[in-house]
Design an enzyme around this catalytic site. Structure first.
Site, PDB file in Angstrom:
ATOM      1  N   ALA A 166       0.808  -1.221   0.000  1.00 40.84           N
ATOM      2  CA  ALA A 166       0.000   0.000   0.000  1.00 40.84           C
ATOM      3  C   ALA A 166       0.841   1.270   0.000  1.00 40.84           C
ATOM      4  O   ALA A 166       0.343   2.347  -0.324  1.00 40.84           O
ATOM      5  CB  ALA A 166      -0.939   0.001   1.201  1.00 40.84           C
ATOM      6  N   ARG A 206      10.899   7.094  -1.201  1.00 43.46           N
ATOM      7  CA  ARG A 206      12.316   7.198  -1.537  1.00 43.46           C
ATOM      8  C   ARG A 206      12.622   6.847  -3.002  1.00 43.46           C
ATOM      9  O   ARG A 206      13.715   7.089  -3.495  1.00 43.46           O
ATOM     10  CB  ARG A 206      13.128   6.289  -0.592  1.00 43.46           C
ATOM     11  CG  ARG A 206      13.211   6.827   0.820  1.00 43.46           C
ATOM     12  CD  ARG A 206      13.687   5.795   1.823  1.00 43.46           C
ATOM     13  NE  ARG A 206      12.617   4.878   2.238  1.00 43.46           N
ATOM     14  CZ  ARG A 206      12.776   3.885   3.122  1.00 43.46           C
ATOM     15  NH1 ARG A 206      13.942   3.676   3.680  1.00 43.46           N
ATOM     16  NH2 ARG A 206      11.747   3.099   3.439  1.00 43.46           N
ATOM     17  N   ASN A 233      13.263 -16.306 -53.441  1.00 41.30           N
ATOM     18  CA  ASN A 233      14.391 -15.391 -53.311  1.00 41.30           C
ATOM     19  C   ASN A 233      13.905 -13.959 -53.527  1.00 41.30           C
ATOM     20  O   ASN A 233      13.415 -13.615 -54.603  1.00 41.30           O
ATOM     21  CB  ASN A 233      15.504 -15.724 -54.305  1.00 41.30           C
ATOM     22  CG  ASN A 233      16.762 -14.940 -53.946  1.00 41.30           C
ATOM     23  OD1 ASN A 233      17.392 -15.198 -52.926  1.00 41.30           O
ATOM     24  ND2 ASN A 233      17.073 -13.938 -54.764  1.00 41.30           N
TER      25      ASN A 233
HETATM   26  C1  UD1 Z   1      10.113  -2.573   7.271  1.00 42.29           C
HETATM   27  C2  UD1 Z   1      10.226  -3.075   8.707  1.00 42.29           C
HETATM   28  C3  UD1 Z   1      11.679  -3.225   9.102  1.00 42.29           C
HETATM   29  C4  UD1 Z   1      12.367  -4.175   8.146  1.00 42.29           C
HETATM   30  C5  UD1 Z   1      12.163  -3.719   6.688  1.00 42.29           C
HETATM   31  C6  UD1 Z   1      12.636  -4.821   5.759  1.00 42.29           C
HETATM   32  C7  UD1 Z   1       8.297  -2.202   9.912  1.00 42.29           C
HETATM   33  C8  UD1 Z   1       7.814  -1.188  10.906  1.00 42.29           C
HETATM   34  N1  UD1 Z   1       9.584  -2.139   9.594  1.00 42.29           N
HETATM   35  O1  UD1 Z   1      10.692  -1.272   7.217  1.00 42.29           O
HETATM   36  O2  UD1 Z   1      11.780  -3.738  10.436  1.00 42.29           O
HETATM   37  O3  UD1 Z   1      13.735  -4.258   8.434  1.00 42.29           O
HETATM   38  O4  UD1 Z   1      10.781  -3.495   6.400  1.00 42.29           O
HETATM   39  O5  UD1 Z   1      12.612  -4.438   4.426  1.00 42.29           O
HETATM   40  O6  UD1 Z   1       7.512  -3.010   9.480  1.00 42.29           O
HETATM   41  N2  UD1 Z   1       3.319  -0.720   3.565  1.00 42.29           N
HETATM   42  C9  UD1 Z   1       1.935  -0.754   3.541  1.00 42.29           C
HETATM   43  N3  UD1 Z   1       1.227   0.139   4.286  1.00 42.29           N
HETATM   44  C10 UD1 Z   1       1.837   1.049   5.083  1.00 42.29           C
HETATM   45  C11 UD1 Z   1       3.237   1.078   5.125  1.00 42.29           C
HETATM   46  C12 UD1 Z   1       3.967   0.169   4.362  1.00 42.29           C
HETATM   47  O7  UD1 Z   1       1.350  -1.564   2.833  1.00 42.29           O
HETATM   48  O8  UD1 Z   1       1.102   1.818   5.744  1.00 42.29           O
HETATM   49  C13 UD1 Z   1       4.083  -1.670   2.736  1.00 42.29           C
HETATM   50  C14 UD1 Z   1       4.973  -0.994   1.730  1.00 42.29           C
HETATM   51  O9  UD1 Z   1       4.283  -0.818   0.496  1.00 42.29           O
HETATM   52  C15 UD1 Z   1       6.134  -1.979   1.589  1.00 42.29           C
HETATM   53  C16 UD1 Z   1       6.177  -2.673   2.938  1.00 42.29           C
HETATM   54  O10 UD1 Z   1       4.936  -2.408   3.578  1.00 42.29           O
HETATM   55  O11 UD1 Z   1       5.897  -2.936   0.585  1.00 42.29           O
HETATM   56  C17 UD1 Z   1       7.332  -2.180   3.813  1.00 42.29           C
HETATM   57  O12 UD1 Z   1       7.210  -0.803   4.011  1.00 42.29           O
HETATM   58  P1  UD1 Z   1       8.482   0.126   4.096  1.00 42.29           P
HETATM   59  O13 UD1 Z   1       8.014   1.525   4.332  1.00 42.29           O
HETATM   60  O14 UD1 Z   1       9.397  -0.111   2.979  1.00 42.29           O
HETATM   61  O15 UD1 Z   1       9.144  -0.422   5.468  1.00 42.29           O
HETATM   62  P2  UD1 Z   1      10.623  -0.253   5.947  1.00 42.29           P
HETATM   63  O16 UD1 Z   1      10.810   1.122   6.481  1.00 42.29           O
HETATM   64  O17 UD1 Z   1      11.536  -0.704   4.892  1.00 42.29           O
HETATM   65 CA    CA Z   2      11.344  -1.443   2.796  1.00 44.38          CA
END
Ligand code: UD1
Ligand code: CA
Length: 452
Positions: free
Chosen positions: A9, A14, A373
Site C-alpha cells: 500500500a 524514496r 528469393n
Molecule cells: C520494514 C520493517 C523493518 C524491516 C524492513 C525490511 C516495519 C515497521 N519495519 O521497514 O523492520 O527491516 O521493512 O525491508 O515493518 N506498507 C503498507 N502500508 C503502510 C506502510 C507500508 O502496505 O502503511 C508496505 C509498503 O508498500 C512496503 C512494505 O509495507 O511494501 C514495507 O514498508 P516500508 O516503508 O518499505 O518499510 P521499511 O521502512 O523498509
Molecule cells: Ca522497505
C-alpha cells in the site's frame, strides 16, 4: 493451513516516482508480481494483496494472476496498520498468516518453506526471517537470546547508537499464528519516530517469537530507492547467468549481456557481447546470438545465428541466419534454413523453408512459400493509408532488385519479377512479369548548351 498477505500500500517515497514502488520493474516483472509468484509456490489457501497508494493500478497489474484478493488500506499509517485491515477478512481463520513486504523481490520460495517448517516445528507465535547485513542501515534491528528467541525489534530510526551496532536485521517476512496476531493487532500504538503503527510491535507483544536466519542475505534486500533497485538487478542477473553457464551456455563478456529470468535456453548456445534476451523468449541449442542483438518474446530454433539484429514477438526455425542489421517484429514466422540479411525489416510475415530476403527489404503482412528469393530492395507496399493488405508469394518465386509489390497482390509459384517492377496485379504460376517502362535510347542525342 496458510494464507498469504503482501503489503503493497505504500507509495515508496524514496523512489521519487509517481509509480507506486511495488510496480517498478525488475528484469521484466514488477516487484509485487515477483514476490506474489514466490508466495504462490507454497500453495496458500488465500492470497491477499494490501493496496493503497494507486491501488487500482496495482490491482490492474496483477489481473493475470488468478484468485488474488485485494484489501484496501485507505491511509498508509504503517505496516501494522496495513495488517489490521485484514481483521474483517480473516475473521474465524485458524491457520497461519505469512506476511511479506511487497518490496523484497529476490526472496526464494525455498526460503519461505524453511521459515514455515521452522515455525511449525517450534510451534511459534511468530517466526520471522532475519539476516546479518554488512550494512544494516535503514532496517529494523532484531535482538535475540542464544536460542534465537526474539526479545525486541527496533526500527533503525528508533535505535540508540548502541543498538545500531547490531547487524541482525528484520527482513520483513513473517509467519504469524493468525488467531494470536488478531488478538494483539488492536493494541498497537504509534509511539515511535514515524508516528506509525508498526507490525514489528505486534511481534514485541507476542511469544515465542523466533528468528530464522536466511542463508544468503542478498535474497532479502528491500527495495526502497533506485540504487537498491539497480543492486537487486545485478544480483538477479548474477543468479540467472550462473544458472545458464552451469547448464552449458557460453556467455562472452557476461557483464555486457542481460537475460530476463523468464528466458529459456538450451545447451551449447553462445551469447555474444551486448546481447539482451527478454520476456518469454526461448532459444534452441547450437544457436549463436549476438553480438549486439535484442530478442524479446520470441522463439528461436536450433543452430540459428543472429548478428546485430532485433527480434520481437516472432518465431525463427532451425538453421536460419539473421543479420547483420535485421528487424523482425509483430509475428514473423521464419522457416528453416532461411537467410534474412542486411537492413531487412519483416513484420507479420511468414517465410517458408529456405527462403532468402538478403538485402534492403521491407516485407509486411506477407506470406512467402519455400525457396523464394527476394531480390535486394524489394518492398511490399502493404498500407494504402487506411488499411493494411496481404501479399502472397508462391514457392521458388524470385523478385528482381527494387521491385514494389503493391498489396493486395498474389504472385504464383516459379514467378520471376523483373528488376524495378511495380507489381499491382496478380501473377500466375510459371511466368515472368515485367512492370516497368521500357528503356528508351536516342542515339546521337546531346544536351543543348547556351552556345547552340
Ligand atoms: C520494514 C520493517 C523493518 C524491516 C524492513 C525490511 C516495519 C515497521 N519495519 O521497514 O523492520 O527491516 O521493512 O525491508 O515493518 N506498507 C503498507 N502500508 C503502510 C506502510 C507500508 O502496505 O502503511 C508496505 C509498503 O508498500 C512496503 C512494505 O509495507 O511494501 C514495507 O514498508 P516500508 O516503508 O518499505 O518499510 P521499511 O521502512 O523498509
Ligand atoms: Ca522497505
Amino acid at each position: 493451513m496458510v494464507a498469504v498477505a503482501i503489503l503493497a500500500a505504500g507509495r515508496g517515497t524514496r523512489m521519487k516516482s509517481e509509480l507506486p514502488k511495488v510496480l517498478h520493474s525488475l528484469g521484466g516483472r514488477s516487484l509485487i508480481e515477483r514476490i506474489l509468484q514466490t508466495a504462490l509456490e507454497i500453495e496458500p489457501i488465500r492470497q491477499i494483496v494490501i493496496v493503497g497508494y494507486q491501488g487500482k493500478q496495482v490491482e490492474a497489474a496483477l489481473q493475470h494472476i488468478p484468485n488474488v484478493e485485494f484489501v484496501e488500506q485507505t491511509q498508509q499509517l504503517g505496516t501494522g496498520h496495513a495488517v489490521q485491515q485484514l481483521l474483517p477478512h480473516l475473521e474465524g481463520f485458524q491457520g497461519d498468516l505469512l506476511v511479506l513486504n511487497g518490496d523484497v523481490p529476490l526472496l526464494r520460495p525455498q526460503t519461505l518453506k524453511v521459515l514455515m517448517e521452522s515455525h511449525k516445528k517450534h510451534q511459534n507465535a511468530v517466526s520471522l526471517l532475519t539476516a546479518h547485513l554488512p550494512n544494516p542501515k535503514g532496517y529494523g534491528r532484531v535482538f535475540c537470546n542464544d536460542r534465537n528467541i526474539i526479545q525486541q525489534i527496533v526500527e533503525d530510526r528508533d535505535c540508540s547508537a548502541a543498538q545500531k551496532q547490531n547487524h541482525r536485521i528484520n527482513a520483513g517476512i513473517y509467519c504469524f499464528n493468525w488467531p494470536q496476531l488478531a488478538k494483539v493487532l488492536p493494541q498497537l500504538q504509534a509511539n515511535n519516530d514515524q508516528k506509525e503503527y508498526y507490525l514489528t510491535d505486534a511481534c514485541n507483544l507476542m511469544q515465542p517469537v523466533m528468528a530464522v536466519d536466511v542463508e544468503d542475505y542478498q535474497e532479502i534486500l528491500g527495495i526502497n530507492d533506485r540504487k537498491q533497485l539497480a543492486t537487486a538487478y545485478d544480483i538477479l542477473q548474477g543468479r540467472v547467468k550462473e544458472r545458464w553457464m552451469a547448464a552449458g551456455v557460453t556467455l562472452i563478456d557476461p557483464n555486457s549481456i542481460t537475460i530476463d529470468d523468464t528466458v529459456q535456453l538450451s545447451t551449447d548456445i553462445i551469447i555474444e557481447p551486448q546481447t539482451h534476451l527478454r520476456g518469454n523468449t526461448a532459444i534452441g541449442s547450437g544457436s549463436r546470438i549476438g553480438p549486439g542483438s535484442l530478442i524479446e518474446n520470441s522463439q528461436i530454433g536450433e543452430n540459428v545465428t543472429v548478428v546485430y539484429s532485433v527480434i520481437t514477438d516472432s518465431t525463427v526455425q532451425a538453421e536460419t541466419k539473421i543479420g547483420p542489421y535485421s528487424h523482425l517484429r509483430g509475428n514473423v514466422n521464419a522457416g528453416k534454413n532461411c537467410r534474412i540479411g542486411n537492413f531487412v525489416e519483416l513484420k507479420n510475415t511468414t517465410l517458408g523453408d529456405r527462403t532468402n530476403v538478403a538485402h534492403l527489404s521491407y516485407l509486411g503482412d506477407a506470406t512467402l512459400g519455400e525457396r523464394v528469393n527476394i531480390g535486394a530492395g524489394t518492398i511490399t507496399a502493404n498500407y494504402d493509408g487506411v488499411k493494411k493488405h496481404q501479399t502472397k508469394i508462391g514457392d521458388r518465386t524470385k523478385t528482381g532488385s527494387n521491385s514494389v509489390l503493391v498489396a493486395p497482390v498474389k504472385l504464383g509459384s516459379d514467378v520471376t519479377v523483373a528488376a524495378g517492377s511495380t507489381v499491382t496485379e496478380d501473377v500466375p504460376d510459371d511466368s515472368l512479369v515485367i512492370a516497368r517502362s521500357p528503356q528508351v535510347v536516342k542515339p546521337g542525342w546531346r544536351l543543348k548548351t547556351s552556345e547552340d
